[in-house]
Design an enzyme around this catalytic site. Structure first.
Site, PDB file in Angstrom:
ATOM      1  N   CYS A  30       5.818   9.480  -0.114  1.00 49.81           N
ATOM      2  CA  CYS A  30       4.519   8.922   0.269  1.00 49.81           C
ATOM      3  C   CYS A  30       3.362   9.721  -0.326  1.00 49.81           C
ATOM      4  O   CYS A  30       2.236   9.692   0.186  1.00 49.81           O
ATOM      5  CB  CYS A  30       4.400   8.833   1.780  1.00 49.81           C
ATOM      6  SG  CYS A  30       5.735   7.885   2.546  1.00 49.81           S
ATOM      7  N   GLY A  56       6.147  -3.777   5.400  1.00 56.01           N
ATOM      8  CA  GLY A  56       6.286  -3.320   6.781  1.00 56.01           C
ATOM      9  C   GLY A  56       6.698  -1.868   6.871  1.00 56.01           C
ATOM     10  O   GLY A  56       6.094  -1.009   6.235  1.00 56.01           O
ATOM     11  N   LEU A  57       7.760  -1.597   7.635  1.00 50.28           N
ATOM     12  CA  LEU A  57       8.169  -0.212   7.876  1.00 50.28           C
ATOM     13  C   LEU A  57       9.617   0.020   7.456  1.00 50.28           C
ATOM     14  O   LEU A  57      10.415  -0.915   7.362  1.00 50.28           O
ATOM     15  CB  LEU A  57       7.964   0.174   9.345  1.00 50.28           C
ATOM     16  CG  LEU A  57       8.779  -0.525  10.437  1.00 50.28           C
ATOM     17  CD1 LEU A  57      10.195   0.030  10.572  1.00 50.28           C
ATOM     18  CD2 LEU A  57       8.063  -0.413  11.780  1.00 50.28           C
ATOM     19  N   ALA A  58       9.925   1.295   7.209  1.00 51.21           N
ATOM     20  CA  ALA A  58      11.280   1.732   6.863  1.00 51.21           C
ATOM     21  C   ALA A  58      11.620   2.928   7.745  1.00 51.21           C
ATOM     22  O   ALA A  58      11.025   3.996   7.608  1.00 51.21           O
ATOM     23  CB  ALA A  58      11.361   2.103   5.384  1.00 51.21           C
ATOM     24  N   SER A 116       8.458   5.461   7.202  1.00 54.86           N
ATOM     25  CA  SER A 116       7.382   5.188   6.247  1.00 54.86           C
ATOM     26  C   SER A 116       6.853   3.782   6.475  1.00 54.86           C
ATOM     27  O   SER A 116       7.558   2.917   6.997  1.00 54.86           O
ATOM     28  CB  SER A 116       7.910   5.332   4.813  1.00 54.86           C
ATOM     29  OG  SER A 116       8.433   6.625   4.600  1.00 54.86           O
ATOM     30  N   GLY A 161       0.820  -1.193   0.000  1.00 55.10           N
ATOM     31  CA  GLY A 161       0.000   0.000   0.000  1.00 55.10           C
ATOM     32  C   GLY A 161       0.860   1.251   0.000  1.00 55.10           C
ATOM     33  O   GLY A 161       2.065   1.201   0.224  1.00 55.10           O
ATOM     34  N   GLN A 183       2.140   5.267  -1.524  1.00 51.37           N
ATOM     35  CA  GLN A 183       2.683   5.876  -2.725  1.00 51.37           C
ATOM     36  C   GLN A 183       4.182   5.575  -2.831  1.00 51.37           C
ATOM     37  O   GLN A 183       4.643   4.541  -2.352  1.00 51.37           O
ATOM     38  CB  GLN A 183       2.408   7.384  -2.692  1.00 51.37           C
ATOM     39  CG  GLN A 183       0.939   7.755  -2.705  1.00 51.37           C
ATOM     40  CD  GLN A 183       0.310   7.611  -4.083  1.00 51.37           C
ATOM     41  OE1 GLN A 183       0.968   7.721  -5.102  1.00 51.37           O
ATOM     42  NE2 GLN A 183      -1.000   7.362  -4.107  1.00 51.37           N
ATOM     43  N   ILE A 184       4.933   6.484  -3.403  1.00 49.60           N
ATOM     44  CA  ILE A 184       6.351   6.239  -3.654  1.00 49.60           C
ATOM     45  C   ILE A 184       7.190   6.592  -2.426  1.00 49.60           C
ATOM     46  O   ILE A 184       6.881   7.519  -1.684  1.00 49.60           O
ATOM     47  CB  ILE A 184       6.831   7.051  -4.883  1.00 49.60           C
ATOM     48  CG1 ILE A 184       8.213   6.575  -5.345  1.00 49.60           C
ATOM     49  CG2 ILE A 184       6.836   8.556  -4.597  1.00 49.60           C
ATOM     50  CD1 ILE A 184       8.608   7.108  -6.725  1.00 49.60           C
ATOM     51  N   HIS A 233      14.337   3.717  -0.503  1.00 49.25           N
ATOM     52  CA  HIS A 233      15.102   2.867   0.401  1.00 49.25           C
ATOM     53  C   HIS A 233      16.583   2.986   0.065  1.00 49.25           C
ATOM     54  O   HIS A 233      16.951   3.053  -1.113  1.00 49.25           O
ATOM     55  CB  HIS A 233      14.683   1.398   0.275  1.00 49.25           C
ATOM     56  CG  HIS A 233      13.244   1.154   0.579  1.00 49.25           C
ATOM     57  ND1 HIS A 233      12.638   1.605   1.731  1.00 49.25           N
ATOM     58  CD2 HIS A 233      12.282   0.480  -0.112  1.00 49.25           C
ATOM     59  CE1 HIS A 233      11.374   1.236   1.734  1.00 49.25           C
ATOM     60  NE2 HIS A 233      11.123   0.562   0.625  1.00 49.25           N
TER      61      HIS A 233
END
Length: 221
Positions: free
Chosen positions: A175, A157-159, A144, A73, A75-76, A79
């Site tokens: 995002c 998951g998360l970053a 994010s 899910g 947007q952009i 990483h």
């Protein structure tokens, strides 16, 4: 809360984004009702990832950094090395069967609160936003978040930005929010404290406590 079975923690080091994504899909498709939940801790070489509903106009400038169309899910986002990724491969429907009232929103909240509690250990006042998933500090985004749910199970998951080059974020609307400023742990703590390994241990412990896992098993790769 009823406790859940063992949570397996995999320390994966640095891995290619697409290869890791494909492995998450395979894990989710092949897991059974008995498969333990897992957390994958990883860093990715530079890559932009576009969520399933992502709009191409949020990529402001083309560069040498690849853009991957993902099934998560959101947007952009970007990483890179020095960002701690925590992928959560959780059987949500099994939590419910075990008496834990876990929804997708609850899982998102658990991820956000794991970050908030981790940053509080560094005396940083961070917070989530109800209308914009992730974690923020004084209006700047430090973490994010994006999930995919398949067969009642989560992946992605998360970053969390720890100590990285934030410059590539300027090539996108992070995002999907134009002008959103990003930050990282290194902006607030000493160089020694801005360490992915130390931070990831805190993240995992808080996440485990929030969802009630009774034991954990750590596997290096």
């Amino acid at each position: 809360m009823v406790t859940t079975p063992t949570l397996i923690i995999r320390q994966l080091g640095t891995q290619d984004y697409q290869e890791t994504w494909q492995k998450m899909q395979q894990f989710t498709d092949n897991r059974s009702e008995e498969t333990p939940d897992e957390i994958w801790l990883v860093q990715h070489p530079s890559v932009f990832t576009q969520g399933s509903a992502g709009k191409p106009e949020h990529l402001l400038n083309q560069s040498h950094i690849p853009v991957v169309q993902s099934d998560r899910g959101g947007q952009i986002t970007y990483h890179g090395i020095g960002q701690q990724i925590m992928y959560v491969l959780i059987d949500i429907k099994r939590h419910k069967a075990n008496g834990n009232d876990l929804s997708v929103r609850d899982l998102v909240s658990a991820l956000e609160q794991s970050v908030v509690k981790t940053l509080a250990d560094y005396h940083i006042d961070a917070y989530p936003k109800p209308d914009a998933p992730g974690v923020y500090i004084d209006g700047r985004k430090i973490c994010s978040l994006g999930l995919r749910i398949r067969k009642g199970c989560s992946f992605h998951g998360l970053a969390l930005n720890i100590k990285m080059d934030l410059t590539p974020f300027r090539q996108i609307n992070p995002c999907g929010y134009a002008g959103l400023e990003m930050c990282q742990l290194a902006d607030f703590v000493t160089e020694d404290e801005a360490n992915c390994e130390k931070v990831s241990a805190k993240l995992v412990n808080y996440f485990r406590e929030i969802l009630g896992y009774n034991t954990q098993q750590v596997i290096n790769k």
